[in-house]
Scaffold this motif. Structure first.
Motif, short mmCIF file in Angstrom:
data_model
loop_
_atom_site.label_atom_id
_atom_site.label_comp_id
_atom_site.label_asym_id
_atom_site.label_seq_id
_atom_site.Cartn_x
_atom_site.Cartn_y
_atom_site.Cartn_z
N ILE A 49 -13.15 1.15 -11.08
CA ILE A 49 -13.26 2.58 -10.84
C ILE A 49 -14.51 2.84 -10.01
O ILE A 49 -15.62 2.50 -10.43
CB ILE A 49 -13.33 3.38 -12.15
CG1 ILE A 49 -12.14 3.03 -13.06
CG2 ILE A 49 -13.36 4.88 -11.88
CD1 ILE A 49 -10.79 3.33 -12.46
N VAL A 50 -14.33 3.41 -8.83
CA VAL A 50 -15.45 3.68 -7.93
C VAL A 50 -15.39 5.14 -7.49
O VAL A 50 -14.31 5.75 -7.47
CB VAL A 50 -15.45 2.74 -6.71
CG1 VAL A 50 -15.75 1.31 -7.12
CG2 VAL A 50 -14.11 2.82 -5.97
N ALA A 51 -16.53 5.70 -7.13
CA ALA A 51 -16.58 7.10 -6.70
C ALA A 51 -17.48 7.21 -5.47
O ALA A 51 -18.51 6.54 -5.37
CB ALA A 51 -17.10 7.99 -7.82
N PHE A 52 -17.09 8.10 -4.55
CA PHE A 52 -17.85 8.34 -3.33
C PHE A 52 -17.85 9.84 -3.04
O PHE A 52 -16.88 10.55 -3.35
CB PHE A 52 -17.26 7.58 -2.15
CG PHE A 52 -17.35 6.09 -2.27
CD1 PHE A 52 -18.44 5.40 -1.73
CD2 PHE A 52 -16.38 5.37 -2.95
CE1 PHE A 52 -18.54 4.02 -1.86
CE2 PHE A 52 -16.48 3.99 -3.08
CZ PHE A 52 -17.56 3.31 -2.54
N GLN A 53 -18.95 10.31 -2.43
CA GLN A 53 -19.05 11.72 -2.05
C GLN A 53 -19.19 11.84 -0.54
O GLN A 53 -19.96 11.11 0.09
CB GLN A 53 -20.24 12.37 -2.75
CG GLN A 53 -20.33 13.87 -2.51
CD GLN A 53 -21.44 14.51 -3.33
OE1 GLN A 53 -22.47 13.90 -3.58
NE2 GLN A 53 -21.24 15.75 -3.75
N ARG A 54 -18.44 12.77 -0.01
CA ARG A 54 -18.46 12.99 1.44
C ARG A 54 -19.77 13.64 1.86
O ARG A 54 -20.33 14.48 1.16
CB ARG A 54 -17.28 13.88 1.83
CG ARG A 54 -17.11 14.04 3.32
CD ARG A 54 -15.89 14.89 3.61
NE ARG A 54 -15.69 15.01 5.05
CZ ARG A 54 -14.53 14.83 5.66
NH1 ARG A 54 -13.47 14.51 4.96
NH2 ARG A 54 -14.44 14.97 6.96
N LYS A 55 -20.28 13.22 3.01
CA LYS A 55 -21.50 13.80 3.57
C LYS A 55 -21.17 14.37 4.96
O LYS A 55 -20.80 13.61 5.85
CB LYS A 55 -22.59 12.74 3.68
CG LYS A 55 -23.89 13.25 4.27
CD LYS A 55 -24.90 12.13 4.42
CE LYS A 55 -26.19 12.66 5.07
NZ LYS A 55 -27.19 11.59 5.28
N VAL A 88 -12.59 9.72 -6.46
CA VAL A 88 -12.61 8.62 -7.44
C VAL A 88 -11.39 7.75 -7.17
O VAL A 88 -10.26 8.25 -7.09
CB VAL A 88 -12.57 9.16 -8.88
CG1 VAL A 88 -12.49 8.01 -9.89
CG2 VAL A 88 -13.80 10.01 -9.16
N LEU A 89 -11.62 6.45 -7.02
CA LEU A 89 -10.54 5.51 -6.70
C LEU A 89 -10.43 4.45 -7.79
O LEU A 89 -11.44 3.97 -8.31
CB LEU A 89 -10.79 4.84 -5.36
CG LEU A 89 -10.89 5.73 -4.12
CD1 LEU A 89 -11.28 4.89 -2.92
CD2 LEU A 89 -9.59 6.46 -3.88
#
Length: 216
Positions: A49-55, A88-89
């Motif tokens: 489980i990974v998470a990223f935030q757009r910039k 979240v992927l």
């Protein structure tokens, strides 16, 4: 007499044969306990489980999530994640393509993505968002709220209400979900503050299911 001796020898052979069978059975049981359970473990292995935030943070679009799903990087939706541009992927182990490469590939126009640390705790995954819930010891003054807002570059999401006058919610302005835990800890040190906590999105992963259930 001769017949009696012969019968005794037969009985002894039966005893020895029975003892050998018991020893063989015990040996098989012991050996079986050391056989690696790779097949069983692999079927219940949780995805990464990974998470990223757009910039800069932008509301995630259905097109982005659909593209990620087509690449077998299962995205999961939640209003708070969508609001702050957090994706979240659930990634299967052993994939050649990195999640950040998939995000860049599916972004239109191409965007920069910052990783958000995911906390794994007792079978759940806690994804921090930009929001911090603050409870103060006494009814907060406008001066206190303004001081906190300026010091930490906060945006007021939910001001104090008559029903809950000592509590309000703020958010970090920008792609700062990764820093919300440390900022909340700093705010909590203020003498006027009772506690400050990040508004996490909690994801539960049941081993019997292929889908994540999302709470929050």
């Amino acid at each position: 007499m001769e017949r009696k001796k012969r019968l005794e020898l037969l009985d002894l052979n039966e005893v020895l044969r029975s003892g050998s069978i018991v020893v063989m059975f015990i040996t098989l049981l012991v050996c079986a306990s050391f056989v690696p359970q790779k097949t069983i473990q692999s079927t219940s292995e949780e995805p990464q489980i990974v998470a990223f935030q757009r910039k800069p943070p932008e509301v995630t679009t259905p097109e982005l999530l659909k593209c990620l799903e087509s690449k077998s990087a299962r995205p999961y939706e939640h209003q708070l994640l969508k609001k702050y541009g957090i994706v979240v992927l659930a990634m299967e182990h052993g994939r050649d393509t990195s999640p950040i490469a998939l995000l860049e590939l599916c972004s239109e126009p191409k965007a920069e993505w910052l990783e958000v640390p995911v906390i794994h705790d007792h079978g759940t995954y806690q994804v921090p968002t930009n929001e911090i819930i603050i409870t103060v010891k006494n009814e907060p003054s406008t001066l206190l709220i303004e001081r906190l807002r300026q010091k930490y570059a906060l945006v007021i999401v939910q001001p104090p209400t008559h029903r809950d006058p000592n509590r309000f919610t703020v958010s970090l302005d920008g792609p700062l979900a990764a820093k919300s835990v440390s900022v909340a800890a700093e705010i909590a040190k203020s003498p006027e503050v009772e506690y400050a906590e990040v508004n996490f999105v909690v994801i539960a992963f049941p081993l019997v299911s292929k889908k994540l259930s999302i709470e929050g």
